[in-house]
Motif scaffolding. Structure first.
Motif, short mmCIF file in Angstrom:
data_model
loop_
_atom_site.label_atom_id
_atom_site.label_comp_id
_atom_site.label_asym_id
_atom_site.label_seq_id
_atom_site.Cartn_x
_atom_site.Cartn_y
_atom_site.Cartn_z
N THR A 42 6.98 -5.98 16.93
CA THR A 42 7.32 -7.06 16.00
C THR A 42 6.20 -8.08 15.90
N CYS A 45 3.72 -6.75 13.59
CA CYS A 45 4.19 -6.90 12.20
C CYS A 45 3.96 -8.32 11.70
N ALA A 92 7.31 -11.22 9.55
CA ALA A 92 7.72 -10.01 10.27
C ALA A 92 8.26 -8.95 9.34
N HIS A 93 8.88 -9.37 8.26
CA HIS A 93 9.64 -8.46 7.41
C HIS A 93 8.94 -8.12 6.10
N ASP A 98 8.58 -3.39 10.04
CA ASP A 98 9.34 -3.80 11.22
C ASP A 98 10.48 -2.83 11.48
N HIS A 107 17.44 -5.12 10.52
CA HIS A 107 16.08 -5.15 11.04
C HIS A 107 16.12 -6.17 12.18
N SER A 109 14.79 -6.82 15.21
CA SER A 109 13.70 -7.52 15.87
C SER A 109 13.05 -8.56 14.96
N ALA A 110 13.02 -8.31 13.66
CA ALA A 110 12.36 -9.22 12.73
C ALA A 110 13.10 -10.54 12.58
#
Length: 460
Positions: A42, A45, A92-93, A98, A107, A109-110
């Motif tokens: 992450t 990302c 992150a997304h 991610d 999603h 972790s994002a």
């Protein structure tokens, strides 16, 4: 019997809060290792997405709301924890690289990592505390997701931003060490802040919804810490989350509650880090085509047609058969199948305004036909995953078929250490340079023992 009845009548949030506040910080080693991998993935990302125009716009707006002690990765600024979570969650997304988390259809972790990272930066938490709070939040994601999905997802909600906000508030409560009453309030408040819809898929707002979810989770936990109270029955109330957000046929909470920490969803299912830089709904198809190409040695010029069968919600996600820009292209089966046939991979470089207009790619759009199961054919339980099917007809008359349930990256077909490192380096080195990326790798390998500020100081 009376005690069991009384226990069963407790609101779901109370059950959750008891577990969040009372669960020992002792986790299976495989869960800790998978969490460390998720944190590293992450952060990579976020680094890669920090310079994206959408993340830059989110940062510019957030700076208007004041400075703080939480680091915006790659932004050279520090904001309040909600502000940093908003920007880092968007970053992150935004590139669609991610991880996915199938028990919740989020999603995960994002939304969890940016929220916890911002709070941990403020608190100067240790890495082991970050890991502990992440695991707690992930398990609450699973509980909530199992209660409303796939129905919630099919109805058009963006679970990363809805379920994600609530589950991530639980993670924030754990990191802040809120007491039972405060934790109940944090989850209740977050339920009122949960928002986001799939109409925004293929637009700049899709990734912003992830950032909003992370930011709202931090706010909910801090508001609860300050003493704000909410309805502990807000998930079950006739005018609450399940009724309003549940979609046409939600499962409810009884069965998912029995699965809480029994075993941990991270232990049973793990996460789904992404091999391809596009919507995860296409990944089983892309992996199947790669396998067929490797086995039968054909090229794009040999292909007459590609027929795909996927889930009803997956088809809703992949809504752009003729994408006009990079945002729509991330949600186009036709575009990504064309990339796989032509070059055997889907990379970040394939998602620019110029790349989407390449004639050799667009000429292959007509090859692909995407069909979907009906919602009624889909299992209620998001843990039950029907296969995605691919049928390729070649110009020489051969018909090749393959099905896949689990995309590359899941525990059924996990990344190797070298594959994980390759993704980290490919995301970070163009931004941070070789020396700083190497330093980041060293910190991440010892994340349990370092202070979070040692990490964020590298990423400013």
């Amino acid at each position: 019997m009376q005690s069991k009845v009384a226990r069963d009548k407790k609101p779901l949030i109370v059950h959750m809060a008891e577990w969040i506040t009372q669960r020992e910080s002792v986790w299976p080693q495989e869960v800790i290792l998978r969490t460390e991998h998720a944190l590293a993935d992450t952060l990579a990302c976020i680094v890669a997405g920090a310079s994206d125009p959408v993340a830059c716009k989110a940062r510019a707006a957030s700076q208007l709301w004041g400075e703080g002690n939480a680091t915006v990765i790659g932004g050279g600024v520090q904001l309040s924890a909600p502000g940093a979570a908003l920007v880092n969650g968007t970053a992150a997304h935004v590139l669609e690289i991610d991880d996915n988390y199938y028990p919740a259809l989020t999603h995960a972790s994002a939304v969890i990592v940016p929220a916890l990272l911002a709070l941990a930066d403020e608190l100067n938490s240790k890495g082991c505390e970050l890991i502990d709070a992440y695991i707690v939040g992930l398990e609450i994601h699973a509980l909530l997701g199992r209660g409303v999905n796939r129905s919630h997802y099919f109805a058009g909600w963006h679970p990363t931003a809805t379920i994600g906000c609530i589950g991530t508030a639980a993670a924030c409560a754990r990191l802040l060490r809120l007491n039972l009453e405060q934790t109940i309030a944090a989850v209740s408040i977050a339920t009122s802040m949960a928002c986001g819809n799939k109409a925004q898929f293929g637009t700049e707002v899709k990734s912003l919804q992830c950032g909003i979810g992370a930011s709202n989770a931090v706010k909910a936990a801090r508001l609860a810490q300050a003493g704000i109270q909410g309805n502990p029955d807000v998930l079950e109330d006739p005018q609450g989350f399940l009724s309003l957000y549940g979609g046409p046929n939600p499962r409810g909470w009884a069965e998912p509650l029995l699965k809480l920490d029994n075993p941990l969803a991270m232990q049973e299912y793990g996460l789904a880090p992404k091999r391809h830089a596009c919507c995860g709904s296409a990944h089983n198809t892309l992996d199947s085509i790669l396998a067929l190409v490797e086995e039968h040695k054909f090229t794009a010029d040999d292909v007459l047609s590609v027929e795909v069968l996927i889930g009803s919600s997956n088809r809703k996600n992949l809504r752009y058969d003729n994408p006009v820009d990079e945002f729509q292209a991330r949600f186009s089966m036709n575009y990504n199948v064309a990339l796989i046939l032509l070059q055997g991979k889907v990379t970040l470089d394939d998602f620019t305004a110029q790349a989407v207009q390449r004639p050799e790619v667009r000429d292959l759009f007509s090859v692909t036909t995407t069909n979907a199961r009906s919602f009624e054919e889909e299992p209620l339980d998001p843990d039950d995953r029907p296969p995605h099917l691919v049928k390729i007809t070649l110009k020489d008359g051969r018909i090749l078929e393959r099905s896949r349930i689990f995309a590359k990256g899941l525990i059924q077909d996990p990344f190797t250490d070298s594959e994980r490192r390759l993704k980290l380096v490919s995301c970070c080195e163009p931004v941070l340079g070789t020396a700083k990326t190497t330093e980041l790798e060293a910190v991440l390998m010892n994340i349990s023992t370092v202070c979070v500020r040692d990490l964020t100081n590298l990423l400013k």
